[in-house]
Motif scaffolding. Structure first.
Motif, PDB file in Angstrom:
ATOM      1  N   ARG A  37       0.846  -1.186   0.000  1.00 41.90           N
ATOM      2  CA  ARG A  37       0.000   0.000   0.000  1.00 41.90           C
ATOM      3  C   ARG A  37       0.882   1.237   0.000  1.00 41.90           C
ATOM      4  O   ARG A  37       2.040   1.199   0.422  1.00 41.90           O
ATOM      5  CB  ARG A  37      -0.952  -0.008   1.192  1.00 41.90           C
ATOM      6  N   GLN A  38       0.277   2.319  -0.469  1.00 49.84           N
ATOM      7  CA  GLN A  38       1.028   3.568  -0.573  1.00 49.84           C
ATOM      8  C   GLN A  38       0.098   4.746  -0.354  1.00 49.84           C
ATOM      9  O   GLN A  38      -0.942   4.861  -1.008  1.00 49.84           O
ATOM     10  CB  GLN A  38       1.698   3.683  -1.939  1.00 49.84           C
ATOM     11  N   ALA A  39       0.478   5.603   0.559  1.00 53.86           N
ATOM     12  CA  ALA A  39      -0.229   6.852   0.774  1.00 53.86           C
ATOM     13  C   ALA A  39       0.476   7.949  -0.022  1.00 53.86           C
ATOM     14  O   ALA A  39       1.670   7.845  -0.322  1.00 53.86           O
ATOM     15  CB  ALA A  39      -0.251   7.198   2.255  1.00 53.86           C
ATOM     16  N   THR A  40      -0.255   8.985  -0.331  1.00 49.97           N
ATOM     17  CA  THR A  40       0.306  10.100  -1.096  1.00 49.97           C
ATOM     18  C   THR A  40       1.523  10.663  -0.381  1.00 49.97           C
ATOM     19  O   THR A  40       1.468  10.959   0.815  1.00 49.97           O
ATOM     20  CB  THR A  40      -0.740  11.202  -1.284  1.00 49.97           C
ATOM     21  N   GLY A  41       2.623  10.756  -1.099  1.00 52.72           N
ATOM     22  CA  GLY A  41       3.834  11.327  -0.535  1.00 52.72           C
ATOM     23  C   GLY A  41       4.663  10.387   0.306  1.00 52.72           C
ATOM     24  O   GLY A  41       5.679  10.790   0.871  1.00 52.72           O
ATOM     25  N   LEU A  46       5.020  -2.902   2.392  1.00 54.18           N
ATOM     26  CA  LEU A  46       4.465  -4.250   2.342  1.00 54.18           C
ATOM     27  C   LEU A  46       3.320  -4.391   3.341  1.00 54.18           C
ATOM     28  O   LEU A  46       3.430  -3.988   4.494  1.00 54.18           O
ATOM     29  CB  LEU A  46       5.546  -5.279   2.663  1.00 54.18           C
ATOM     30  N   VAL A  47       2.232  -4.984   2.877  1.00 55.89           N
ATOM     31  CA  VAL A  47       1.095  -5.284   3.744  1.00 55.89           C
ATOM     32  C   VAL A  47       1.118  -6.754   4.126  1.00 55.89           C
ATOM     33  O   VAL A  47       1.087  -7.114   5.308  1.00 55.89           O
ATOM     34  CB  VAL A  47      -0.229  -4.945   3.047  1.00 55.89           C
ATOM     35  N   ALA A  48       1.160  -7.636   3.117  1.00 55.92           N
ATOM     36  CA  ALA A  48       1.124  -9.076   3.357  1.00 55.92           C
ATOM     37  C   ALA A  48       1.605  -9.804   2.122  1.00 55.92           C
ATOM     38  O   ALA A  48       1.547  -9.264   1.012  1.00 55.92           O
ATOM     39  CB  ALA A  48      -0.301  -9.525   3.697  1.00 55.92           C
ATOM     40  N   GLY A  49       2.054 -11.042   2.320  1.00 56.37           N
ATOM     41  CA  GLY A  49       2.475 -11.867   1.210  1.00 56.37           C
ATOM     42  C   GLY A  49       1.997 -13.289   1.392  1.00 56.37           C
ATOM     43  O   GLY A  49       1.723 -13.719   2.522  1.00 56.37           O
ATOM     44  N   ILE A  50       1.870 -14.007   0.288  1.00 56.55           N
ATOM     45  CA  ILE A  50       1.428 -15.390   0.342  1.00 56.55           C
ATOM     46  C   ILE A  50       2.240 -16.199  -0.660  1.00 56.55           C
ATOM     47  O   ILE A  50       2.546 -15.729  -1.762  1.00 56.55           O
ATOM     48  CB  ILE A  50      -0.092 -15.492   0.068  1.00 56.55           C
ATOM     49  N   SER A  51       2.589 -17.415  -0.268  1.00 59.58           N
ATOM     50  CA  SER A  51       3.393 -18.279  -1.126  1.00 59.58           C
ATOM     51  C   SER A  51       2.557 -18.819  -2.278  1.00 59.58           C
ATOM     52  O   SER A  51       1.332 -18.680  -2.303  1.00 59.58           O
ATOM     53  CB  SER A  51       3.961 -19.433  -0.296  1.00 59.58           C
ATOM     54  N   SER A  52       3.222 -19.482  -3.209  1.00 62.31           N
ATOM     55  CA  SER A  52       2.546 -19.942  -4.422  1.00 62.31           C
ATOM     56  C   SER A  52       1.395 -20.903  -4.134  1.00 62.31           C
ATOM     57  O   SER A  52       0.342 -20.821  -4.773  1.00 62.31           O
ATOM     58  CB  SER A  52       3.556 -20.607  -5.356  1.00 62.31           C
ATOM     59  N   ALA A  53       1.584 -21.786  -3.163  1.00 62.72           N
ATOM     60  CA  ALA A  53       0.532 -22.756  -2.834  1.00 62.72           C
ATOM     61  C   ALA A  53      -0.409 -22.237  -1.760  1.00 62.72           C
ATOM     62  O   ALA A  53      -1.403 -22.895  -1.430  1.00 62.72           O
ATOM     63  CB  ALA A  53       1.152 -24.074  -2.387  1.00 62.72           C
ATOM     64  N   GLY A  54      -0.074 -21.101  -1.196  1.00 57.37           N
ATOM     65  CA  GLY A  54      -0.905 -20.534  -0.135  1.00 57.37           C
ATOM     66  C   GLY A  54      -0.612 -21.088   1.243  1.00 57.37           C
ATOM     67  O   GLY A  54      -1.313 -20.779   2.203  1.00 57.37           O
ATOM     68  N   VAL A  92      -3.691   3.617  -1.265  1.00 52.78           N
ATOM     69  CA  VAL A  92      -3.909   2.841  -2.472  1.00 52.78           C
ATOM     70  C   VAL A  92      -3.206   1.495  -2.284  1.00 52.78           C
ATOM     71  O   VAL A  92      -2.040   1.448  -1.878  1.00 52.78           O
ATOM     72  CB  VAL A  92      -3.358   3.552  -3.724  1.00 52.78           C
ATOM     73  N   TYR A  93      -3.942   0.430  -2.560  1.00 46.56           N
ATOM     74  CA  TYR A  93      -3.441  -0.915  -2.343  1.00 46.56           C
ATOM     75  C   TYR A  93      -3.105  -1.571  -3.679  1.00 46.56           C
ATOM     76  O   TYR A  93      -3.910  -1.522  -4.617  1.00 46.56           O
ATOM     77  CB  TYR A  93      -4.471  -1.735  -1.578  1.00 46.56           C
ATOM     78  N   TYR A  94      -1.919  -2.180  -3.724  1.00 49.34           N
ATOM     79  CA  TYR A  94      -1.418  -2.796  -4.950  1.00 49.34           C
ATOM     80  C   TYR A  94      -1.077  -4.256  -4.707  1.00 49.34           C
ATOM     81  O   TYR A  94      -0.589  -4.619  -3.632  1.00 49.34           O
ATOM     82  CB  TYR A  94      -0.131  -2.109  -5.391  1.00 49.34           C
ATOM     83  N   CYS A  95      -1.271  -5.093  -5.708  1.00 49.33           N
ATOM     84  CA  CYS A  95      -0.717  -6.433  -5.638  1.00 49.33           C
ATOM     85  C   CYS A  95       0.499  -6.500  -6.550  1.00 49.33           C
ATOM     86  O   CYS A  95       0.625  -5.744  -7.517  1.00 49.33           O
ATOM     87  CB  CYS A  95      -1.733  -7.512  -5.972  1.00 49.33           C
ATOM     88  N   GLY A 108      -3.585  -0.639  -8.826  1.00 51.65           N
ATOM     89  CA  GLY A 108      -3.978  -0.212  -7.491  1.00 51.65           C
ATOM     90  C   GLY A 108      -5.475  -0.011  -7.341  1.00 51.65           C
ATOM     91  O   GLY A 108      -6.194   0.239  -8.311  1.00 51.65           O
ATOM     92  N   THR A 109      -5.924  -0.129  -6.097  1.00 50.80           N
ATOM     93  CA  THR A 109      -7.311   0.157  -5.758  1.00 50.80           C
ATOM     94  C   THR A 109      -7.316   1.020  -4.502  1.00 50.80           C
ATOM     95  O   THR A 109      -6.601   0.741  -3.540  1.00 50.80           O
ATOM     96  CB  THR A 109      -8.128  -1.139  -5.571  1.00 50.80           C
TER      97      THR A 109
END
Length: 115
Positions: A37-41, A46-54, A92-95, A108-109
């Motif tokens: 995620r990113q705020a203006t300025g 990093l928010v969270a991560g998940i491996s390929s198999a979950g 704004v949240y990005y994957c 982003g959303t």
């Protein structure tokens, strides 16, 4: 490689949202996915991560216990369920995924937490 986020919007403090990241153009089940995620300025964080198999997940300390990352490899989607949202979560949240040392980002959303 194409990543498309959705699910953002306006929510009141204490509310919940579920973000979705739809992936295409690569073998989705072979790669880990992260939410940032990113705020203006400010720098993207990093928010969270998940491996390929979950089977493995990781979270930034400030999101532990409030956010949950998951994935559905049959649907080529990764989700971020966000609970107990605070105004400070307004960003704004990005994957993102990484293939052959190159990072790929969605557009982003926007999430706004406000009364």
């Amino acid at each position: 490689v194409h990543l498309v986020e959705s699910g953002g919007g306006l929510v009141q403090p204490g509310g919940s949202l579920r973000l979705s990241c739809a992936a295409s153009g690569f073998t989705f089940s072979n790669y880990g996915i992260s939410w940032y995620r990113q705020a203006t300025g400010k720098e993207r964080e990093l928010v969270a991560g998940i491996s390929s198999a979950g089977s493995s997940t990781n979270y930034a300390d400030s999101m532990k216990g409030r956010f949950t990352i998951s994935r559905n490899n049959a649907k080529n989607r990764v989700y971020l369920k966000m609970n107990s949202l605070k105004p400070a979560d307004t960003e704004v949240y990005y994957c993102k995924t990484q293939l052959l040392s190159k990072n790929y980002w969605g557009q982003g959303t926007k999430v706004t937490v406000s009364t």
